[in-house]
Design an enzyme around this catalytic site. Sequence first.
Site, PDB file in Angstrom:
ATOM      1  N   ARG A  55      52.120  27.024  42.420  1.00 31.06           N
ATOM      2  CA  ARG A  55      53.278  27.783  41.935  1.00 31.06           C
ATOM      3  C   ARG A  55      52.901  28.970  41.065  1.00 31.06           C
ATOM      4  NH1 ARG A  55      55.749  22.843  42.844  1.00 31.06           N
ATOM      5  NH2 ARG A  55      53.666  22.143  42.434  1.00 31.06           N
ATOM      6  N   THR A  56      52.108  28.710  40.030  1.00 26.99           N
ATOM      7  CA  THR A  56      51.844  29.747  39.038  1.00 26.99           C
ATOM      8  C   THR A  56      51.068  30.910  39.663  1.00 26.99           C
ATOM      9  OG1 THR A  56      51.808  28.025  37.361  1.00 26.99           O
ATOM     10  CG2 THR A  56      50.902  30.155  36.731  1.00 26.99           C
ATOM     11  N   LYS A  83      30.489  27.570  31.738  1.00 29.83           N
ATOM     12  CA  LYS A  83      31.802  28.190  31.589  1.00 29.83           C
ATOM     13  C   LYS A  83      31.797  29.449  30.722  1.00 29.83           C
ATOM     14  CE  LYS A  83      34.544  24.221  32.622  1.00 29.83           C
ATOM     15  NZ  LYS A  83      34.883  22.943  32.061  1.00 29.83           N
ATOM     16  N   ARG A 105      44.015  31.387  34.345  1.00 28.22           N
ATOM     17  CA  ARG A 105      44.142  29.938  34.139  1.00 28.22           C
ATOM     18  C   ARG A 105      42.737  29.380  34.016  1.00 28.22           C
ATOM     19  NH1 ARG A 105      47.942  25.704  37.180  1.00 28.22           N
ATOM     20  NH2 ARG A 105      49.347  26.715  35.708  1.00 28.22           N
ATOM     21  N   HIS A 135      50.914  27.219  28.021  1.00 30.61           N
ATOM     22  CA  HIS A 135      51.303  27.771  29.318  1.00 30.61           C
ATOM     23  C   HIS A 135      52.595  28.556  29.064  1.00 30.61           C
ATOM     24  CE1 HIS A 135      51.910  28.308  33.481  1.00 30.61           C
ATOM     25  NE2 HIS A 135      51.949  27.068  33.917  1.00 30.61           N
TER      26      HIS A 135
END
Length: 315
Positions: A55-56, A83, A105, A135
């Site tokens: 969705r996002t 990371k 994200r 979020h």
Amino acid sequence: MSDHLLTTRGFTRDAAVRLLDLAEDMADTQQRQVKKLPTLRGTTVVNLFFEDSTRTRISFEVAAKRLSADVITFSAKGSSVSKGESLQDTAQTLQAMGADGIVMRHPSSGAAHVLATSGWTRAGVVNAGDGTHEHPTQALLDAFTIRRRRDGDDSRGRDLAGLRVVIVGDVLHSRVARSNLWLLTALGASVRLVGPPTLLPAHVEGWPVTTGIDLDEAIADGPDVVMMLRVQRERMTEAFFPSAREYARLYGLSVARADALPSTSLVMHPGPMNRGLEIAGAVADSPRSTVLEQVQNGVAVRMAVLYDVLAGERA
Ligand code: NCD
């Protein structure tokens, strides 16, 4: 204009209402046959997703395209670089290529803040979910959805004063819950967090919420909104509840529980849903459920956010 959207914490009522009103303007344009606006022509937006999303990711992509930005979607999941390093290298690469906006994200809480303040890029950063932290666009689209259901076409300028919201389930791992509690309370709503003791954060002192472990009691209270959270198994390193069956029995929004709500109460879920676990399929598909409206409203809300972060000086 804001430089970044990293969190809803610290939002004032007026800033929140202004963004929701801007989203109303964007939603109006989406009723037209030609949905595309020239607003961000010449601007490059990179969707940088280090974590799964349906969705996002799609919603941001549609929103940026509707504003005529050039959009690059980069799914960085599975990168073997550590990371921190990978984020720095990626950000510097995107900077060198001239990204004006980065929608990110990331599985680490705080990653969007690091990106925005690192100096690796001058792009406007929009947090599309950082670990279990925040979020913000989800909270904005949730507030937008509630306001529209409450006030219909007349919702501009309004806040959510007096609204009573219960957020239910895996609060511990939920960035949706965190962003929502800051935004909803800034808009004048009251928030109660309900879930098993193992899935409620240990320290909520300083959060503008009440907490409880009894869903039936919260429902008997007649809340205006029941916001269900997904049980985030992928973030669980231990057993937080005895079995799925037991979880559904105590914390699932069953048909019987939904029937015990006032007829005007809304049921929300950010998706993806575990039907039959935190929410019964029949409740998710019922008229009081806003699940698909939330998805639909997400586009207008993200258009408003991209406009807010990228228009003006940068554009
Ligand atoms: C949420 C997320 O990724 O934080 N989903 C979404 O963005 N629609 C909630 C979740 O994954 O449970």
